[in-house]
Structures are given as structure tokens and as C-alpha cells.
Motif scaffolding. Sequence first.
Motif, PDB file in Angstrom:
ATOM      1  N   THR A 138       0.667  -1.005   0.413  1.00  0.00           N
ATOM      2  CA  THR A 138      -0.145  -0.088  -0.009  1.00  0.00           C
ATOM      3  C   THR A 138       0.590   1.777  -0.222  1.00  0.00           C
ATOM      4  O   THR A 138       0.892   2.044  -0.885  1.00  0.00           O
ATOM      5  N   ASP A 139       2.323   1.469   0.274  1.00  0.00           N
ATOM      6  CA  ASP A 139       3.112   2.008   0.190  1.00  0.00           C
ATOM      7  C   ASP A 139       2.753   3.622   0.840  1.00  0.00           C
ATOM      8  O   ASP A 139       2.548   4.831   0.138  1.00  0.00           O
ATOM      9  N   PHE A 140       2.201   3.200   2.251  1.00  0.00           N
ATOM     10  CA  PHE A 140       1.928   4.440   2.432  1.00  0.00           C
ATOM     11  C   PHE A 140       1.850   4.368   3.961  1.00  0.00           C
ATOM     12  O   PHE A 140       1.547   4.918   5.115  1.00  0.00           O
ATOM     13  N   VAL A 151      10.782   6.842   0.237  1.00  0.00           N
ATOM     14  CA  VAL A 151      10.014   7.446  -0.573  1.00  0.00           C
ATOM     15  C   VAL A 151       9.145   6.047  -1.397  1.00  0.00           C
ATOM     16  O   VAL A 151       8.338   6.339  -1.620  1.00  0.00           O
ATOM     17  N   ALA A 152      10.034   5.367  -2.049  1.00  0.00           N
ATOM     18  CA  ALA A 152       9.493   4.057  -2.725  1.00  0.00           C
ATOM     19  C   ALA A 152       8.071   3.674  -1.102  1.00  0.00           C
ATOM     20  O   ALA A 152       7.836   2.470  -1.996  1.00  0.00           O
ATOM     21  N   SER A 153       8.388   3.359  -0.345  1.00  0.00           N
ATOM     22  CA  SER A 153       7.451   3.301   0.982  1.00  0.00           C
ATOM     23  C   SER A 153       6.229   4.069   1.048  1.00  0.00           C
ATOM     24  O   SER A 153       5.596   3.871   2.114  1.00  0.00           O
ATOM     25  N   TYR A 196       4.670  -3.423  10.820  1.00  0.00           N
ATOM     26  CA  TYR A 196       5.344  -2.606  10.990  1.00  0.00           C
ATOM     27  C   TYR A 196       6.038  -0.824  11.468  1.00  0.00           C
ATOM     28  O   TYR A 196       6.331  -0.130  11.530  1.00  0.00           O
ATOM     29  N   GLY A 197       4.020  -0.568  11.840  1.00  0.00           N
ATOM     30  CA  GLY A 197       3.758   0.560  11.542  1.00  0.00           C
ATOM     31  C   GLY A 197       3.516   1.881  10.190  1.00  0.00           C
ATOM     32  O   GLY A 197       3.277   2.986  10.331  1.00  0.00           O
ATOM     33  N   MET A 198       3.142   0.970   9.161  1.00  0.00           N
ATOM     34  CA  MET A 198       2.596   1.809   8.353  1.00  0.00           C
ATOM     35  C   MET A 198       1.519   1.994   8.590  1.00  0.00           C
ATOM     36  O   MET A 198       0.130   1.068   9.150  1.00  0.00           O
TER      37      MET A 198
END
Length: 315
Positions: A138-140, A151-153, A196-198
Motif C-alpha cells: 500500500t506504500d502508506f 519514499v518508494a514505501s 511495522y507501523g504503516m
Amino acid sequence: MRAGRTGPAAWTGRPTEEPDVRNVAIIEAPSVLGLRPTGVEDLASALLDAGLAEALGAEPAGRVEPPPYDPERDPDTGVLNPGGIAAYSATLADTVGGVLDEGRFPLVFGGDCSVLLGNLLALRRRDRHGLLFLDGHTDFYQPSAEPAGEVASMELALATGRGPRVLADLEGRGPLVRDEDVVALGFRDAEESAAYGMQPLPDALHAMELDTVRALGAAESARRAVGLLAGDGAGAGYWVHLDVDVLDDAVMPAVDYRQPDGLTWQELETVLRTALSGGGAVGLDVAIFNPRLDPDGTITRRLADCLARAFDGGE
């Protein structure tokens, strides 16, 4: 025949012509500012060497070179290369905008997923648009939780206006896309990343995780996604973002962050073909594929074939 290495086209400020999916212009955007220089910077060269430009009848529209890579996290924002990514996004937006001004369909070869910001900035300069976000993650992330400050994550969070202002409010135009104008399709990392905290995806953002796609089928999922993006609000069209790790790890191991499961080649082709055939797509980027992890070129050729077939169905 390789696409030429011309400089970026300047944005003229003219209204966007209707982009023609049969008139593809390839932009090389080999930035790894949002990741690491591990090989994804070779994505464009690999796909061009595989003959994708010829298969699409596409013309080159320039190569946007990134500024120097800084491996140290910025102390103020907690991310890698925030200033470089902001500057690169503006330059890439100029090039994408020039293609749109000509009524051509921009196909952007990254690089890492941070190139999405420049693509969306080009659209945001014009009107309100949507985003079809095809990604295994989800890259959030926010910088405080992202382990390496990449930033790619976190590009989807930044694109929707969350994160350090230097990237979440590019040119004072943030958010680049509204929550309700996004469909995230095919991701499969939600529980693991949350551990992991996303951040969770916001309620207004349309989430179609892999299990949902499997339950509905790829064709129906894609039709529903396009229907949501073509609804009220983002009527000017939508951008398609393809991180190749949306594919099953069994067929796409040439990525830096691997995880089990994912879409099959046929499912991805179906989704892309549907997205490109309805007249609403205004551009597409491809990111994260690492040719150095494909030494014999087999996966490169399969990816090029998938993209060519998807565009062929969009005619």
C-alpha cells in the motif's frame, strides 16, 4: 532501436488534449532517489532493449536524469533525498505535461515508485484526476515508521497529502490526488505492514486487496475500479501506476522487496487492458522492476509482452 536521450520538454500551460492510447510516448525516468541504486534504474533500458517501443509503435519523449543520490536520511524530514525528489518531480511533470499537451499518451519507465509524484503533479497542474494504484504494497508509510526513509514505501501517502510538506505539498498543490479518487488494487501487505507501523489506508480511498480481486475475478475487479475512477469528481481521467511487485513472486522475483503471492501475468494483463481500453486512462508508469535480478532476460521479455498485449487491447 533504443529511444533517444533528449532533454525534458517544457510544460507550456496549454489545456490537456485528449491523450491517445494508440499514440504512446515513452519517458525514461531512471530515478532511485526514493530507494537505493540497486538496479531499478536500469528498468527503462531493459524494456527498451526488449523491443517494447517497437511493439507499441511508441516514440521517445526524453530521459529525465535524477540529481545525485544522497544515502543519508534528511534530519528534518526523516526521508532520503527529499529536496532531490521534489526537484525531480517538477522536472518530470514538465516532461509528462509536454506529452499530454501534444495529445499523446505518456508511458513512464522508472525507477522507483517515487516517480509517481512527478506524474501526478503534471496532472494536478491541470485538473482533478484519479489514480489506479497497482502495487503489492500500500506504500502508506510515514517517515517515523519507514525503516530506511525510502519514499518508494510512502508515495501513496505523500500523493494524498500526508507526510513532510516538501513532498506532500509539491508546488503548493497538495494533495496531488484525493482519497476518494484513488483505487488501490492487488495489494497484499496490509497486516504485515501495519505490524511495522504503516498507516492504514483511509476510509475514503477505494481498497481492493488481492483477496478481493481473487473473489471478484480480475476482469470484474478492473471494471469496478474503472467505474469508480470514472465517477463524479475526477472526471478528467486517471493515471495508472504499476509497481511490478503486484505480480506473484513466483513469476516476478526481480524486485527488491519480495513477498509471497500476487497477480498472475494474465490477471495483470486483464486489469491493464481494462484500464486502458475505456478511454479514461491518461498515462501509465512502470516501476520497481530490477533487471539485474533477471540475468537471462526472461522476465524482462515477459513483462514487455504483457505491456504490449495490454496496450493492444486498448486500441
